[in-house]
Design an enzyme around this catalytic site. Structure first.
Site, PDB file in Angstrom:
ATOM      1  N   SER A 145     -13.473   4.317  -9.201  1.00 49.81           N
ATOM      2  CA  SER A 145     -13.018   5.342 -10.157  1.00 49.81           C
ATOM      3  C   SER A 145     -12.292   4.695 -11.330  1.00 49.81           C
ATOM      4  CB  SER A 145     -12.139   6.388  -9.469  1.00 49.81           C
ATOM      5  OG  SER A 145     -11.002   5.797  -8.873  1.00 49.81           O
ATOM      6  N   GLY A 190     -12.702   2.373  -1.380  1.00 52.90           N
ATOM      7  CA  GLY A 190     -11.354   1.812  -1.488  1.00 52.90           C
ATOM      8  C   GLY A 190     -11.300   0.604  -2.394  1.00 52.90           C
ATOM      9  N   LEU A 191     -12.382   0.351  -3.149  1.00 52.98           N
ATOM     10  CA  LEU A 191     -12.407  -0.799  -4.060  1.00 52.98           C
ATOM     11  C   LEU A 191     -12.246  -0.345  -5.506  1.00 52.98           C
ATOM     12  CD1 LEU A 191     -15.274  -2.749  -2.269  1.00 52.98           C
ATOM     13  CD2 LEU A 191     -12.805  -3.000  -1.988  1.00 52.98           C
ATOM     14  N   ASP A 199      -4.641   0.861  -9.582  1.00 57.65           N
ATOM     15  CA  ASP A 199      -6.048   0.538  -9.815  1.00 57.65           C
ATOM     16  C   ASP A 199      -6.320   0.278 -11.299  1.00 57.65           C
ATOM     17  OD1 ASP A 199      -6.020   1.285  -7.204  1.00 57.65           O
ATOM     18  OD2 ASP A 199      -7.174   3.130  -7.484  1.00 57.65           O
ATOM     19  N   GLY A 252     -16.263   5.095  -3.572  1.00 58.21           N
ATOM     20  CA  GLY A 252     -15.488   5.669  -2.486  1.00 58.21           C
ATOM     21  C   GLY A 252     -15.255   4.717  -1.331  1.00 58.21           C
ATOM     22  N   GLU A 264      -7.360  10.343 -14.589  1.00 65.21           N
ATOM     23  CA  GLU A 264      -7.662  10.523 -13.161  1.00 65.21           C
ATOM     24  C   GLU A 264      -6.808  11.644 -12.562  1.00 65.21           C
ATOM     25  OE1 GLU A 264      -8.809   7.151 -11.016  1.00 65.21           O
ATOM     26  OE2 GLU A 264      -8.517   8.054  -9.052  1.00 65.21           O
ATOM     27  N   GLU A 311       0.833  -1.205   0.000  1.00 61.65           N
ATOM     28  CA  GLU A 311       0.000   0.000   0.000  1.00 61.65           C
ATOM     29  C   GLU A 311       0.868   1.255   0.000  1.00 61.65           C
ATOM     30  OE1 GLU A 311      -3.201  -0.509  -1.103  1.00 61.65           O
ATOM     31  OE2 GLU A 311      -3.336  -1.862   0.598  1.00 61.65           O
ATOM     32  N   HIS A 312       0.451   2.236  -0.806  1.00 60.86           N
ATOM     33  CA  HIS A 312       1.207   3.489  -0.981  1.00 60.86           C
ATOM     34  C   HIS A 312       2.625   3.205  -1.478  1.00 60.86           C
ATOM     35  CE1 HIS A 312      -1.594   6.582   0.680  1.00 60.86           C
ATOM     36  NE2 HIS A 312      -2.150   5.499   1.198  1.00 60.86           N
ATOM     37  N   SER A 334     -25.289   8.375 -15.099  1.00 63.82           N
ATOM     38  CA  SER A 334     -24.953   7.247 -14.247  1.00 63.82           C
ATOM     39  C   SER A 334     -26.174   6.820 -13.471  1.00 63.82           C
ATOM     40  CB  SER A 334     -23.851   7.651 -13.263  1.00 63.82           C
ATOM     41  OG  SER A 334     -23.770   6.697 -12.217  1.00 63.82           O
TER      42      SER A 334
HETATM   43  P1  ADP Z   1     -12.883   4.580  -5.130  1.00 62.50           P
HETATM   44  O1  ADP Z   1     -12.147   4.579  -6.426  1.00 62.50           O
HETATM   45  O2  ADP Z   1     -12.132   3.885  -4.038  1.00 62.50           O
HETATM   46  O3  ADP Z   1     -14.269   4.054  -5.244  1.00 62.50           O
HETATM   47  P2  ADP Z   1     -12.584   7.399  -5.499  1.00 62.50           P
HETATM   48  O4  ADP Z   1     -12.794   8.572  -4.623  1.00 62.50           O
HETATM   49  O5  ADP Z   1     -11.258   7.228  -6.139  1.00 62.50           O
HETATM   50  O6  ADP Z   1     -13.002   6.094  -4.660  1.00 62.50           O
HETATM   51  O7  ADP Z   1     -13.623   7.431  -6.693  1.00 62.50           O
HETATM   52  C1  ADP Z   1     -15.012   7.527  -6.450  1.00 62.50           C
HETATM   53  C2  ADP Z   1     -15.613   8.528  -7.419  1.00 62.50           C
HETATM   54  O8  ADP Z   1     -15.641   7.991  -8.756  1.00 62.50           O
HETATM   55  C3  ADP Z   1     -17.052   8.832  -7.118  1.00 62.50           C
HETATM   56  O9  ADP Z   1     -17.165   9.833  -6.129  1.00 62.50           O
HETATM   57  C4  ADP Z   1     -17.542   9.332  -8.474  1.00 62.50           C
HETATM   58  O10 ADP Z   1     -17.115  10.658  -8.714  1.00 62.50           O
HETATM   59  C5  ADP Z   1     -16.784   8.429  -9.435  1.00 62.50           C
HETATM   60  N1  ADP Z   1     -17.581   7.237  -9.807  1.00 62.50           N
HETATM   61  C6  ADP Z   1     -17.194   5.950  -9.701  1.00 62.50           C
HETATM   62  N2  ADP Z   1     -18.163   5.088 -10.109  1.00 62.50           N
HETATM   63  C7  ADP Z   1     -19.196   5.861 -10.503  1.00 62.50           C
HETATM   64  C8  ADP Z   1     -20.505   5.586 -11.018  1.00 62.50           C
HETATM   65  N3  ADP Z   1     -20.949   4.340 -11.194  1.00 62.50           N
HETATM   66  N4  ADP Z   1     -21.305   6.641 -11.295  1.00 62.50           N
HETATM   67  C9  ADP Z   1     -20.887   7.908 -11.109  1.00 62.50           C
HETATM   68  N5  ADP Z   1     -19.671   8.224 -10.617  1.00 62.50           N
HETATM   69  C10 ADP Z   1     -18.827   7.234 -10.313  1.00 62.50           C
HETATM   70 MG    MG Z   2     -10.312   5.537  -6.845  1.00 63.90          MG
END
Ligand code: ADP
Ligand code: MG
Length: 395
Positions: free
Chosen positions: A134, A130-131, A183, A128, A171, A40-41, A74
């Site tokens: 994004s 951690g899985l 990721d 959001g 990203e 991690e990191h 979405s």
């Molecule tokens: P993680 O990648 O761990 O889930 P992140 O903060 O890196 O957390 O990314 C989450 C962000 O990605 C959400 O807040 C949103 O902006 C975007 N996102 C991911 N999946 C979707 C989705 N299905 N619909 C809309 N936005 C999404």
């Molecule tokens: Mg992410």
């Protein structure tokens, strides 16, 4: 195209596309979320990490447009967005849609001939947590764009590595999240029943490592704490900055140049206790990835107990990215007989993982849920996963 995996395209995806755009999508593509087994990191420190893709995926239905705009909606976030590719960095980046339009922009920047897309997103990777929802979103859009615009040089293992770089750029530069590449590589390169060893030192190809839990009567339990997790609140960038500061103070190219035996000599040269702790985490964590891979390659899940324990302690005490929810999940799972457990992902909330004997899965899950409620914490989301395959066209 035949699909080796059972198809689980969300039923309403096609209808949502037809309702929004009044035409048929050209296809459906998906990309997986991931959990990082260990490391991690380390990505931005030219280190090692070991993610597996998970069967929670993000699906996109998509079709080409003739102009250079993305229209996207979405099923997880209300409101349709229309964003122009040209002038993107100066104009409206579309909020959450930046992750998707950023991919088209980064492909364009890399010299690929893209135009606009109509897209409907349905993601089953919790946002959001951690899985890596994004990267799942980015990579699903990326493979759709590769197919729809017949882009060259982005297929196969080498091409997918280039595509991962494009998604990282989306990203970093468009969504504004300074993530390091694990990721996107996991979402684009992982294989079923294998973990993916990623080496961020130079241009080394990823290595597929056996991770056949079922053959050992083991399961991988994801424990999503639902604790607030955000990489853009500055903490992630802050840790990254501290690592860079330590590298500068030590006159190194990166922390990857250090091995655990070097620490005794090197740590006293750092200007603060905080920097000493950060460096100790990164250097020992990279070493733990190497040891984990060696164990998995020689069929020894047993060695993971001590490695995961040490990794979690290092993140809690030295890198200081754990929290009450993550510690509760990990400590409870271990106390109830999980073979190994640790927090995973960037930290400050998000998810933990446990490797658990299949016959103990229910007992461990119940114990974790009870511990959360006893501590007055929000109910966690607990689910077992297998190591899944990478981004693909579904239809
Ligand atoms: P993680 O990648 O761990 O889930 P992140 O903060 O890196 O957390 O990314 C989450 C962000 O990605 C959400 O807040 C949103 O902006 C975007 N996102 C991911 N999946 C979707 C989705 N299905 N619909 C809309 N936005 C999404
Ligand atoms: Mg992410």
């Amino acid at each position: 195209m035949s699909n080796a995996h059972p198809t689980t395209i969300p039923a309403e995806l096609g209808d949502a596309f037809r309702d929004a755009f009044g035409r048929e999508p050209s296809g459906v593509w998906s990309a997986p979320g991931r959990v990082n087994l260990i490391g991690e990191h380390t990505d931005y420190n030219r280190g090692l990490c070991l993610p597996v893709a998970i069967p929670r995926r993000t699906w996109v239905a998509a079709a080409r447009r003739e102009d250079r705009r993305m229209r996207i909606l979405s099923r997880q976030v209300p409101g349709e967005r229309t964003i122009a590719l040209d002038g993107l960095l100066e104009g409206n980046r579309g909020g959450w849609a930046a992750y998707a339009v950023g991919v088209l922009w980064a492909l364009d920047q890399a010299g690929h001939e893209v135009r606009g897309l109509d897209v409907v997103v349905d993601g089953r990777v919790p946002l959001g947590s951690g899985l890596s929802s994004s990267a799942a979103l980015e990579c699903a859009v990326a493979v759709a764009a590769v197919d729809l615009f017949a882009l060259e040089g982005l297929d196969g293992d080498d091409g997918r590595r280039r595509l991962a770089e494009v998604c990282v750029r989306a990203e970093n530069d468009v969504a504004g999240a300074p993530t390091g590449g694990m990721d996107q590589s996991a979402a684009l390169l992982a294989r079923a029943d294998e973990a993916l060893l990623l080496d961020f030192d130079g241009d080394r190809p990823p290595v597929h490592v056996p991770f056949d839990l079922a053959a050992h009567d083991l399961a991988l339990l994801v424990m999503n704490t639902r604790a607030e997790h955000s990489l853009d609140d500055g903490q992630y960038g802050n840790r990254r900055g501290e690592c860079l500061a330590a590298v500068a103070e030590l006159g190194l190219g990166s922390l990857r140049e250090l091995r655990p035996p070097d620490l005794e000599r090197v740590l006293p040269r750092l200007s603060s206790e905080v920097l000493r702790r950060r460096v100790r985490h990164v250097v020992t964590e990279v070493d733990r990835v190497t040891r984990t891979v060696a164990a998995l390659e020689s069929d020894g899940f047993a060695a993971l107990t001590a490695l995961f324990d040490a990794s979690h302690a290092s993140m809690r005490d030295d890198f200081e990215i754990s929290c009450a929810e993550l510690d509760t999940a990990v400590d409870t799972a271990r106390a109830r007989g999980a073979l190994a457990a640790r927090m995973t992902g960037g930290g400050f909330g998000g998810s933990a993982i446990a490797i658990v004997r299949t016959d103990l899965l229910d007992e461990v899950s119940e114990a974790v849920a009870t511990a959360f409620s006893d501590c007055g914490l929000r109910e966690p989301e607990l689910f077992p996963v297998t190591a899944d395959g990478s981004a693909r066209q579904e239809r």
